[in-house]
Design a protein around this motif. Structure first.
Motif, PDB file in Angstrom:
ATOM      1  N   ASP A   1      -1.671   0.669  12.614  1.00 15.35           N
ATOM      2  CA  ASP A   1      -2.011   0.103  11.941  1.00 15.35           C
ATOM      3  C   ASP A   1      -3.333  -0.285  11.892  1.00 15.35           C
ATOM      4  O   ASP A   1      -3.479  -0.756  10.614  1.00 15.35           O
ATOM      5  CB  ASP A   1      -0.766  -0.572  12.125  1.00 15.35           C
ATOM      6  N   GLU A   2      -3.851  -0.610  12.984  1.00 18.33           N
ATOM      7  CA  GLU A   2      -5.482  -1.341  12.884  1.00 18.33           C
ATOM      8  C   GLU A   2      -6.326   0.020  12.135  1.00 18.33           C
ATOM      9  O   GLU A   2      -6.662  -0.342  11.270  1.00 18.33           O
ATOM     10  CB  GLU A   2      -5.563  -1.485  14.670  1.00 18.33           C
ATOM     11  N   LEU A   3      -5.682   1.089  12.362  1.00 22.09           N
ATOM     12  CA  LEU A   3      -6.847   2.107  11.942  1.00 22.09           C
ATOM     13  C   LEU A   3      -6.898   2.172  10.025  1.00 22.09           C
ATOM     14  O   LEU A   3      -7.642   2.026   8.943  1.00 22.09           O
ATOM     15  CB  LEU A   3      -6.113   3.186  12.102  1.00 22.09           C
ATOM     16  N   TRP A   4      -5.678   1.879   9.917  1.00 20.65           N
ATOM     17  CA  TRP A   4      -5.490   2.488   8.325  1.00 20.65           C
ATOM     18  C   TRP A   4      -5.739   0.571   7.652  1.00 20.65           C
ATOM     19  O   TRP A   4      -6.905   1.210   6.372  1.00 20.65           O
ATOM     20  CB  TRP A   4      -4.169   2.768   8.209  1.00 20.65           C
ATOM     21  N   HIS A   5      -5.808  -0.083   8.310  1.00 20.79           N
ATOM     22  CA  HIS A   5      -5.442  -1.692   7.772  1.00 20.79           C
ATOM     23  C   HIS A   5      -7.292  -1.712   7.712  1.00 20.79           C
ATOM     24  O   HIS A   5      -7.723  -2.151   6.787  1.00 20.79           O
ATOM     25  CB  HIS A   5      -5.729  -2.537   8.612  1.00 20.79           C
ATOM     26  N   ARG A   6      -8.409  -1.334   9.050  1.00 19.83           N
ATOM     27  CA  ARG A   6      -9.746  -1.327   8.583  1.00 19.83           C
ATOM     28  C   ARG A   6      -9.945  -0.100   7.280  1.00 19.83           C
ATOM     29  O   ARG A   6     -11.432  -0.345   7.019  1.00 19.83           O
ATOM     30  CB  ARG A   6     -10.074  -0.714  10.220  1.00 19.83           C
ATOM     31  N   ARG A   7      -9.350   0.833   7.009  1.00 18.32           N
ATOM     32  CA  ARG A   7     -10.468   1.817   6.630  1.00 18.32           C
ATOM     33  C   ARG A   7      -9.540   1.704   5.347  1.00 18.32           C
ATOM     34  O   ARG A   7     -11.304   1.323   4.476  1.00 18.32           O
ATOM     35  CB  ARG A   7      -9.595   3.464   7.053  1.00 18.32           C
ATOM     36  N   LYS A   8      -9.068   0.707   5.058  1.00 21.94           N
ATOM     37  CA  LYS A   8      -8.126   0.491   3.194  1.00 21.94           C
ATOM     38  C   LYS A   8      -9.909  -0.765   3.253  1.00 21.94           C
ATOM     39  O   LYS A   8     -10.334  -1.094   2.441  1.00 21.94           O
ATOM     40  CB  LYS A   8      -7.729  -0.073   3.235  1.00 21.94           C
ATOM     41  N   SER A   9      -9.563  -1.474   3.588  1.00 17.44           N
ATOM     42  CA  SER A   9     -10.464  -3.435   3.581  1.00 17.44           C
ATOM     43  C   SER A   9     -12.371  -2.289   3.708  1.00 17.44           C
ATOM     44  O   SER A   9     -12.893  -3.367   4.032  1.00 17.44           O
ATOM     45  CB  SER A   9     -10.122  -3.649   5.065  1.00 17.44           C
ATOM     46  N   GLY A  10     -12.411  -1.376   3.892  1.00 24.45           N
ATOM     47  CA  GLY A  10     -14.177  -0.901   4.119  1.00 24.45           C
ATOM     48  C   GLY A  10     -14.409  -0.595   5.273  1.00 24.45           C
ATOM     49  O   GLY A  10     -15.853  -0.679   5.152  1.00 24.45           O
ATOM     50  N   HIS A  11     -13.438  -1.293   6.544  1.00 25.45           N
ATOM     51  CA  HIS A  11     -14.250  -1.360   7.802  1.00 25.45           C
ATOM     52  C   HIS A  11     -14.854  -0.344   8.500  1.00 25.45           C
ATOM     53  O   HIS A  11     -15.129  -0.158   9.505  1.00 25.45           O
ATOM     54  CB  HIS A  11     -13.691  -2.502   8.558  1.00 25.45           C
TER      55      HIS A  11
END
Length: 377
Positions: free
Chosen positions: A274-284
């Motif tokens: 969940d954190e992986l995809w959230h960070r990827r989508k937010s450009g981090h």
């Protein structure tokens, strides 16, 4: 001790002994296994006078330049000064581009195996070996391409096993050298001074003849040699040999520990993804992820720390010799000359620091700011 190291449960035996007898356990006529945190901090403090114990003699062998095995503090300090820049964090960041090559290849190879049953432990070993080769020489060994190794990994296993138990039976090594002229070397430990050293020597010779614009570890060491000729070719291929011989195995162990524990705990895996995809989508997150991005991801750091806590790369105790005038620990006096041996498997299961659930994989313990400092020290 040699018998325990000859087997495969040295680390668990050590844990059980401390659970039964406390923070100090006498494991030999003049050796004490140490789980007293105050003493551990003294032993590994900067500028301490705790010389490495005889355990390291077999690891150094007859090599002149060996950072791990060198027991003389002055010699060790001089060696460190020669290579400190090469192993600095800034230097490691320069090497990211080489690691990214094998990461991309690793991911592609796994993509080809969709739907198949694979031994991920073996694949992590192949990946680690090719990565160390890329970082050291800009020359992977080709194991990822083949999907297997050429017998090298088994050679490393045999050499490490041989080194582990003979470190507690130095007379065996002396006997081996004595009979070698007639019967040859009978201990697998000598593999590292043959095949691996020869490969490193060939890479250095090829680089000196042809050169290239790679900024790998070999290039950095040759640059250092230009201003510090005492870092001769023998020393350089000894360093690079150690990278391959020890670095690949410990890297693979760390990767196995992290991924095994994530996969074995569905709730932890879900939070991680969940954190992986959230960070990827937010450009981090880049693709592949950069080191500085991982350092800003607390949960990923916690996953790694917890895996390394539960499964340190080495199960052996790293011995040191108590200096004059001796030392007090856990109500006992250890006289000068006593060999003390802290063991990561024991220390990382200290309930006073990590809590009663020390055998559980619980990354959240590293997110508690009030305790994180104690756990790291």
């Amino acid at each position: 001790m040699a018998k325990q190291a000859y087997g495969d449960s040295f680390h668990r035996t050590n844990i059980a002994l401390h659970e039964k007898h406390g923070k100090l356990v006498r494991t030999g006529p003049n050796e004490v296994s140490v789980a007293d945190l105050g003493l551990v901090k003294k032993i590994f403090a900067a500028g301490n006078k705790y010389q490495k114990g005889p355990f390291y003699i077999s690891w150094k062998g007859k090599r002149k330049f060996d950072l791990f095995g060198e027991r003389d503090e002055k010699e060790h300090s001089a060696m460190r000064r020669l290579v400190s820049r090469v192993y600095s964090m800034d230097s490691m960041r320069d090497l990211e581009i080489y690691a990214e090559k094998t990461i991309a290849q690793f991911v592609a190879r796994l993509g080809e195996l969709q739907g198949q049953k694979v031994d991920m432990g073996s694949w992590f070993q192949l990946f680690a070996f090719d990565t160390i080769g890329e970082l050291s020489f800009s020359h992977p060994y080709g194991f990822l391409d083949m999907g297997r190794d050429d017998g090298t990994l088994e050679s490393i296993t045999q050499a490490l096993w041989s080194l582990a138990w003979t470190s507690y039976a130095q007379w065996v090594i002396k006997l081996n050298h004595w009979i070698a002229p007639v019967f040859g070397f009978q201990l697998s430990m000598h593999i590292r001074n043959g095949k691996f050293a020869e490969f490193a020597a060939r890479e250095i010779e090829d680089r000196e003849k042809r050169g290239n614009n790679h900024r790998d570890m070999l290039a950095k060491l040759l640059e250092t040699q230009a201003t510090k000729p005492e870092l001769d070719n023998t020393a350089i291929y000894g360093i690079l040999n150690s990278n391959v011989f020890a670095g690949s195995d410990t890297t693979a162990i760390a990767l196995r520990g992290v991924f095994y524990n994530i996969l074995a705990h569905p709730d932890i895996k879900k939070r991680f993804l969940d954190e992986l995809w959230h960070r990827r989508k937010s450009g981090h997150l880049s693709d592949p992820i950069k080191l500085y991005e991982t350092e800003k991801w607390p949960y990923l750091q916690a996953l790694i720390y917890e895996a390394l806590r539960l499964h340190p790369a080495s199960g052996m105790g790293f011995t040191r010799i108590v200096p004059v005038p001796g030392v007090e620990a856990d109500g006992h006096f250890l006289p000068p000359g006593t060999i003390v041996a802290p063991n990561g498997w024991v220390i990382h299961r200290n309930k006073e620091v990590f809590g009663d659930d020390v055998e559980e994989y619980r990354p959240e313990r590293w997110l508690d700011e009030s305790k994180k400092g104690d756990m790291r020290t």
